[in-house]
Each structure stands twice: as structure tokens, then as C-alpha cells.
Write a protein that holds these residues in place. Structure first.
Motif, PDB file in Angstrom:
ATOM      1  N   TYR A 224     -15.137  19.536  51.928  1.00  0.00           N
ATOM      2  CA  TYR A 224     -16.101  20.504  52.456  1.00  0.00           C
ATOM      3  C   TYR A 224     -16.206  21.719  51.539  1.00  0.00           C
ATOM      4  CZ  TYR A 224     -17.925  24.197  55.499  1.00  0.00           C
ATOM      5  OH  TYR A 224     -18.644  25.253  56.014  1.00  0.00           O
ATOM      6  N   LEU A 225     -15.084  22.235  51.096  1.00  0.00           N
ATOM      7  CA  LEU A 225     -15.092  23.410  50.229  1.00  0.00           C
ATOM      8  C   LEU A 225     -15.742  23.121  48.880  1.00  0.00           C
ATOM      9  CD1 LEU A 225     -11.499  24.842  50.873  1.00  0.00           C
ATOM     10  CD2 LEU A 225     -13.667  25.716  51.776  1.00  0.00           C
ATOM     11  N   GLN A 226     -15.502  21.935  48.355  1.00  0.00           N
ATOM     12  CA  GLN A 226     -15.993  21.632  47.011  1.00  0.00           C
ATOM     13  C   GLN A 226     -17.463  21.217  46.997  1.00  0.00           C
ATOM     14  OE1 GLN A 226     -13.564  18.885  44.817  1.00  0.00           O
ATOM     15  NE2 GLN A 226     -14.833  18.966  42.976  1.00  0.00           N
ATOM     16  N   PHE A 227     -17.921  20.518  48.031  1.00  0.00           N
ATOM     17  CA  PHE A 227     -19.270  19.956  47.982  1.00  0.00           C
ATOM     18  C   PHE A 227     -20.196  20.472  49.079  1.00  0.00           C
ATOM     19  CE2 PHE A 227     -16.486  16.815  45.941  1.00  0.00           C
ATOM     20  CZ  PHE A 227     -17.095  16.734  44.699  1.00  0.00           C
ATOM     21  N   ASP A 228     -19.750  20.451  50.332  1.00  0.00           N
ATOM     22  CA  ASP A 228     -20.651  20.855  51.423  1.00  0.00           C
ATOM     23  C   ASP A 228     -21.087  22.310  51.298  1.00  0.00           C
ATOM     24  OD1 ASP A 228     -20.488  18.602  53.901  1.00  0.00           O
ATOM     25  OD2 ASP A 228     -18.864  18.563  52.453  1.00  0.00           O
ATOM     26  N   LEU A 229     -20.203  23.160  50.800  1.00  0.00           N
ATOM     27  CA  LEU A 229     -20.551  24.571  50.620  1.00  0.00           C
ATOM     28  C   LEU A 229     -21.378  24.821  49.363  1.00  0.00           C
ATOM     29  CD1 LEU A 229     -17.305  26.498  51.684  1.00  0.00           C
ATOM     30  CD2 LEU A 229     -19.407  26.140  52.994  1.00  0.00           C
ATOM     31  N   HIS A 230     -21.558  23.787  48.562  1.00  0.00           N
ATOM     32  CA  HIS A 230     -22.313  23.946  47.308  1.00  0.00           C
ATOM     33  C   HIS A 230     -23.348  22.835  47.180  1.00  0.00           C
ATOM     34  CE1 HIS A 230     -19.603  27.078  45.822  1.00  0.00           C
ATOM     35  NE2 HIS A 230     -18.624  26.373  46.346  1.00  0.00           N
ATOM     36  N   GLU A 232     -26.052  22.855  45.774  1.00  0.00           N
ATOM     37  CA  GLU A 232     -26.747  22.870  44.483  1.00  0.00           C
ATOM     38  C   GLU A 232     -26.109  21.946  43.451  1.00  0.00           C
ATOM     39  OE1 GLU A 232     -23.363  25.745  44.038  1.00  0.00           O
ATOM     40  OE2 GLU A 232     -24.801  25.209  45.610  1.00  0.00           O
ATOM     41  N   LYS A 233     -24.872  21.497  43.708  1.00  0.00           N
ATOM     42  CA  LYS A 233     -24.190  20.631  42.748  1.00  0.00           C
ATOM     43  C   LYS A 233     -24.893  19.283  42.645  1.00  0.00           C
ATOM     44  CE  LYS A 233     -19.546  22.620  43.074  1.00  0.00           C
ATOM     45  NZ  LYS A 233     -18.117  22.364  43.365  1.00  0.00           N
ATOM     46  N   ILE A 234     -25.021  18.808  41.430  1.00  0.00           N
ATOM     47  CA  ILE A 234     -25.685  17.528  41.185  1.00  0.00           C
ATOM     48  C   ILE A 234     -24.639  16.504  40.768  1.00  0.00           C
ATOM     49  CG2 ILE A 234     -27.391  16.293  39.803  1.00  0.00           C
ATOM     50  CD1 ILE A 234     -28.900  18.925  39.516  1.00  0.00           C
ATOM     51  N   ILE A 235     -24.502  15.464  41.548  1.00  0.00           N
ATOM     52  CA  ILE A 235     -23.550  14.388  41.282  1.00  0.00           C
ATOM     53  C   ILE A 235     -24.320  13.075  41.215  1.00  0.00           C
ATOM     54  CG2 ILE A 235     -21.413  13.253  41.993  1.00  0.00           C
ATOM     55  CD1 ILE A 235     -21.032  16.207  41.495  1.00  0.00           C
ATOM     56  N   ILE A 241     -25.183  17.112  48.439  1.00  0.00           N
ATOM     57  CA  ILE A 241     -24.213  16.067  48.776  1.00  0.00           C
ATOM     58  C   ILE A 241     -23.183  16.620  49.749  1.00  0.00           C
ATOM     59  CG2 ILE A 241     -22.343  14.634  47.860  1.00  0.00           C
ATOM     60  CD1 ILE A 241     -23.978  14.338  45.321  1.00  0.00           C
ATOM     61  N   SER A 242     -22.931  15.881  50.798  1.00  0.00           N
ATOM     62  CA  SER A 242     -21.874  16.244  51.747  1.00  0.00           C
ATOM     63  C   SER A 242     -20.601  15.507  51.351  1.00  0.00           C
ATOM     64  CB  SER A 242     -22.282  15.872  53.171  1.00  0.00           C
ATOM     65  OG  SER A 242     -21.174  15.986  54.042  1.00  0.00           O
ATOM     66  N   GLY A 243     -19.575  16.264  51.006  1.00  0.00           N
ATOM     67  CA  GLY A 243     -18.302  15.649  50.649  1.00  0.00           C
ATOM     68  C   GLY A 243     -17.668  14.935  51.828  1.00  0.00           C
TER      69      GLY A 243
END
Length: 514
Positions: A224-230, A232-235, A241-243
């Protein structure tokens, strides 16, 4: 087949344990093992245990537990291959014990012992403890959670509730939903054959689910901290993207659909022919046991579990040989049940002697021709393993003698893989060799990688994170000298870019220039 006897089990497990332990000191292979070790290395160096970062980029693939264990081991034993492999080795011992206990509960104690020994001598199991990925911990977690789930049916104790939840959580936290799906598949088929469905509606099973969710919450929170809160990240070309969703559903779905694979092809026979060597030398016995279990309508829940796993792997678009490891605990139990409950048939004797011959020829070819070792070592260890003790007395049943001959052939092969084959093979691993050549001669802080060049083994051996060469980074050098790691095919590209290359330090694969 008559019981092996406690002395045989102690000797064989001790020998196998010593051989595997010796392999913990062999350098990491420059693939998933060194790659995963570097993700943990970043955690160790930065103190950031929340974010999964690979080569400076967000890593959305495997969960955190394997990396956490490796990083914690670095703090105790230093950044070494031994430290990286040790957690998998220890947890695998628990996994083998779980197979033993599960076999004792499902069938009888002797079958459980035999199943644990069969598991310990399977070829891919041995490889998984040398070339360490997540699979060794995953298989151990599956074995442990299946044992605890079955105990929960019979005992319904609080220890079993906690144990089942913990085993499922470890499996999930090391490789995602597969760590939960496989034990649930096993439990489904077991209940279908033996009954006991009421356990699924009991409050204790509900508590197991609640504890499982609480145990996996640290991993979900980190996602959640790495992906759900961001968002804008492109993976892999996608944003928002929801981690958490990936951990619970997305990772398994992407692999099943083949989105993480180069080919994405469905191969219905992949399990069949890969299992032959992966579970060698027991795979043919497993196939025989599967047929007999359905014919005799006894123990078919183990066969059904294996076949369900085979079907899922066959349907999946992304598949690799080590995916089959999750079937090994059930294959070992089924094979042990076949070999332990009746005298060896003529067919089984032929198979057993054939496997002994294949293992012996393989050992001699690899260590006598491909990577030659002193002949007296081959002969000496061969005599010790096969004839140098009195483990098997003259009064022992003939079936047991033949079985232990196959175990000894496995020990003979695995011994020389660890003391001769892998050490010689890894000399051709350019990154590791390059790191050894520059040790004490070149400051690793001034080493950069050329664009698209990467060596996990170099970074791990030098205990550094990869730095890519740019027009600005080189000016950070305090000495004025800097070094480039690249593959020789990029040399023309480097010179065309305007860089002047100096002294070369070369290995079979890697290149470094001053």
C-alpha cells in the motif's frame, strides 16, 4: 518394503544435511538468486524494508518475506552467499519435518519418514537449496500449513489454528496466492475423500482466516505504501496500480495469463516431462502411484492434488521448471505410500536399478569428463558411500538394500555437484569473477555500468548497488578515475559515444575498463 530402520534415516539425513550445508558457501548464480540477493542487499544498505526496489526501479513481482529474511541474515552473518541461503536451509528442515508429521497423520509414521527422505533426495529440491529462490521456503510453508490444517481437523487446538494461519501467511508472503491456493486444493480433495467438512464452518477455521489476514498485513501495508499511495508510478506500461490488489489477485492472474512471460504459450505436457527430471529419481514411481491410487480408490486425494497442480501449470501462460516444486510434498507422500506398503515388484526393481545407473553415469560424466576431478576422489568417496560402512546388514531385507542403494547414488551425485561441479561452473560467471579480480585494486564506489548492462553477481560480491554511467555521474569521482562494466558487444557503442577506454580487466563474460 520393510522399514529402513531409525539408524538408516539418521545417517542419510545427516549426510544430506552436510552436503546441502556445504553448498551454502558456493557463490550465488547470476540469475534469480543473485538478483533477489541484491534486492535484499538494498534493504540492508539503506535500512528501507518497505520498498521493493530492483536496479533503481520499483519491483512488483514477489512479496517481501524472502527479502526480509535475507536482509536480516546479512546483519548477522554479513553480506555473503551463506547468509542469503541460510534462511531457506533452516526453513526447509521444518518443511521436511512437516512432511514426516503429515505422513504420520495421513498414513503412518514409517510412511512419513520415508516421504521426508524422498523429498530430501529429489533433484529439484536439492537444486532449490543451492540456487536459492523463493521456492524452498514456499514448499516448506505449504508442507507446514497442510500438516497444521489436517491436525486442525482432528485436534482443533489453538496451536493448530495459529500454525495453519502462520504457514499459509508465510507461503503468501514469500510468493503470493499460490502459497494459499495449493494447501486449499489439498484440503478440498482430502475432505472430499475422507469427510470432515464441518471444520470449514467452525469458528476455529474462521479464527484461522482472521489470523492469516493479520499475519499478512505487514506485506499488504508495505504494498500500500509503495504503490497504492503513488498511482503515478508506471509499472509494465500501466499506472494507477494497486499493490494490495496485485498481491491478492493480480500477481497470480498475470502469471496465469502469461503477461510475465516471453512466450505466454500453454503447454499441457509441461508438467509431465519436466516432472520426470525435477522429481528424479522418484518421478516414475509417482506416476505409478497415481494410477494405483485411483484404481484402488485409496489415497487418491494426493493424486488429485498433484493432477490439479499439473493442470494449473499446464494452463498457465507463464511457466518455469521450479513451479513444479509445489507438488513435491504430495508426490513424496504418495510415492512413499506405494513403496512402503508392498514388496517391490519386478518393474519397480528395474526402475530402481535404472535410476541408480543413470545417477552413477551422470556423476562420472560430469566429474570425470566435463569438470574432471582427481580419480581417487571419485573412487574414494564412492567406496565410502557404497561400501565403507555397515549401515545395511546382511540380514536386511532385499527391498531395503535396493532402496538404500538408490539413496546412496543420490548422495554420491549431490556430493560431487557441490564440491566440484558448481565451483568449477561458476568460474564462467563473469560478474563474480570480475569482482574478485578488482578486489583491493579498484575502489568499487567508482565503478559504473554501461546502459542496459547488469550483473547481479558483481553487485552482490562487491556489496554495492548498481550505478549507471551518465555524463554527470563520472564527475563525482574523488580520484578522477572511473571504471565501466560492460559486455564486449557494447564496446563500439561506448567509443562512438565519445568515451576513451583505458586499461582492460577482462573475464570470460564481463569487461571493466579504466
Amino acid at each position: 518394503m520393510s522399514p529402513l530402520g531409525q539408524r538408516n534415516y539418521i545417517v542419510f539425513f545427516c549426510l544430506l544435511g552436510l552436503i546441502v550445508f556445504s553448498g551454502l558457501f558456493i557463490p550465488l548464480m547470476d540469475n534469480d538468486a543473485a538478483h533477489h540477493a541484491n534486492i535484499a542487499l538494498r534493504m540492508y544498505l539503506t535500512g528501507d524494508y518497505v520498498h521493493l526496489i530492483d536496479n533503481g526501479k520499483d519491483y512488483l513481482d514477489k512479496p517481501h518475506l524472502h527479502f526480509w529474511l535475507a536482509a536480516m541474515s546479512y546483519h548477522v552473518f554479513g553480506v555473503t552467499a551463506f547468509a542469503y541461503k541460510l534462511p531457506s536451509f533452516i526453513i526447509s528442515i521444518v518443511g521436511l519435518f512437516s512432511v514426516y508429521k503429515l505422513g504420520g497423520r495421513l498414513i503412518d509414521r514409517e510412511t512419513g519418514r520415508l516421504a521426508a527422505l524422498i523429498s530430501a533426495t529429489g533433484f529439484a529440491f536439492f537444486i532449490s537449496l543451492g540456487d536459492v529462490r523463493m521456492d524452498a521456503i514456499l514448499v516448506a510453508a505449504i508442507s507446514f500449513s497442510c500438516w497444521q490444517l489436517i491436525e486442525l481437523i482432528y485436534k482443533k487446538s489453538w496451536l493448530n489454528i495459529i500454525g495453519a494461519a502462520l504457514g499459509l501467511a508465510i507461503g503468501f508472503s514469500v510468493k503470493g496466492v499460490v502459497g494459499v491456493v495449493v494447501p486449499m486444493v489439498f484440503l478440498w480433495w482430502y475432505l472430499l475423500e475422507n469427510g470432515g467438512w464441518r471444520i470449514l464452518w467452525s469458528y476455529k477455521f474462521f479464527l484461522t482466516v482472521v489470523l492469516f489476514i493479520s499475519f499478512i498485513s505487514p506485506v499488504l501495508y508495505c504494498y500500500y505504501l509503495q504503490f497504492d499511495l503513488h498511482p503515478e508510478k508506471i509499472i509494465r506500461g500501466r499506472s494507477h496500480i494497486s499493490g494490495i490488489r496485485f498481491a491478492l489477485l493480480g500477481g497470480g492472474a498475470e502469471r496465469f495469463a502469461g503477461e510475465m512471460s516471453q512466450d505466454g504459450k500453454k503447454d499441457w505436457l509441461f508438467f509431465i516431462y519436466t516432472f520426470l527430471w525435477a522429481f528424479a529419481p522418484w518421478s516414475i514411481f509417482t506416476y505409478i502411484a497415481i494410477v494405483r491410487s485411483f484404481r484402488k480408490k485409496s489415497g487418491w486425494y494426493l493424486s488429485a492434488t498433484i493432477l490439479t497442480i499439473a493442470m494449473l501449470i499446464g494452463l498457465a501462460g507463464s511457466k518455469l521448471p521450479h513451479y513444479l516444486n509445489i507438488s513435491f510434498p504430495f508426490a513424496a507422500l504418495l510415492t512413499a505410500f506405494l513403496l512402503n506398503k508392498e514388496p517391490l515388484s519386478r518393474t519397480n526393481r528395474i526402475i530402481m536399478y535404472s535410476m541408480v545407473g543413470i545417477l552413477m553415469v551422470s556423476t562420472i560424466l560430469v566429474n570425470g569428463w566435463l569438470f574432471p576431478v582427481k580419480i581417487y576422489l571419485l573412487l574414494g568417496f564412492g567406496l565410502i558411500i557404497f561400501f565403507g560402512d555397515s549401515i545395511i546388514s546382511q540380514k536386511t531385507h532385499a527391498d531395503v538394500k535396493q532402496f538404500t542403494l538408490l539413496i546412496r547414488a543420490c548422495i554420491f551425485l549431490y556430493l560431487f555437484l557441490n564440491i566440484n561441479f558448481y565451483p568449477h561452473l561458476l568460474v564462467y560467471q563473469g560478474g563474480q569473477e570480475l569482482a574478485q579480480k578488482i578486489k583491493g585494486k579498484i575502489p568499487v564506489d567508482n565503478v559504473y555500468f554501461w546502459n542496459n548492462n547488469y550483473s547481479s553477481s558483481f553487485c552482490f560480491t562487491t556489496k554495492t548497488l548498481r550505478k549507471e554511467l551518465t555524463d554527470t555521474t563520472v564527475f563525482k569521482s574523488k580520484t578522477g578515475a572511473y571504471y565501466i562494466v560492460y559486455d564486449s558487444v557494447y564496446e563500439k557503442e561506448i567509443t562512438e559515444h565519445g568515451w576513451v577506454l583505458g586499461e582492460k580487466i577482462a573475464t570470460q563474460i564481463g569487461r571493466a575498463h579504466v
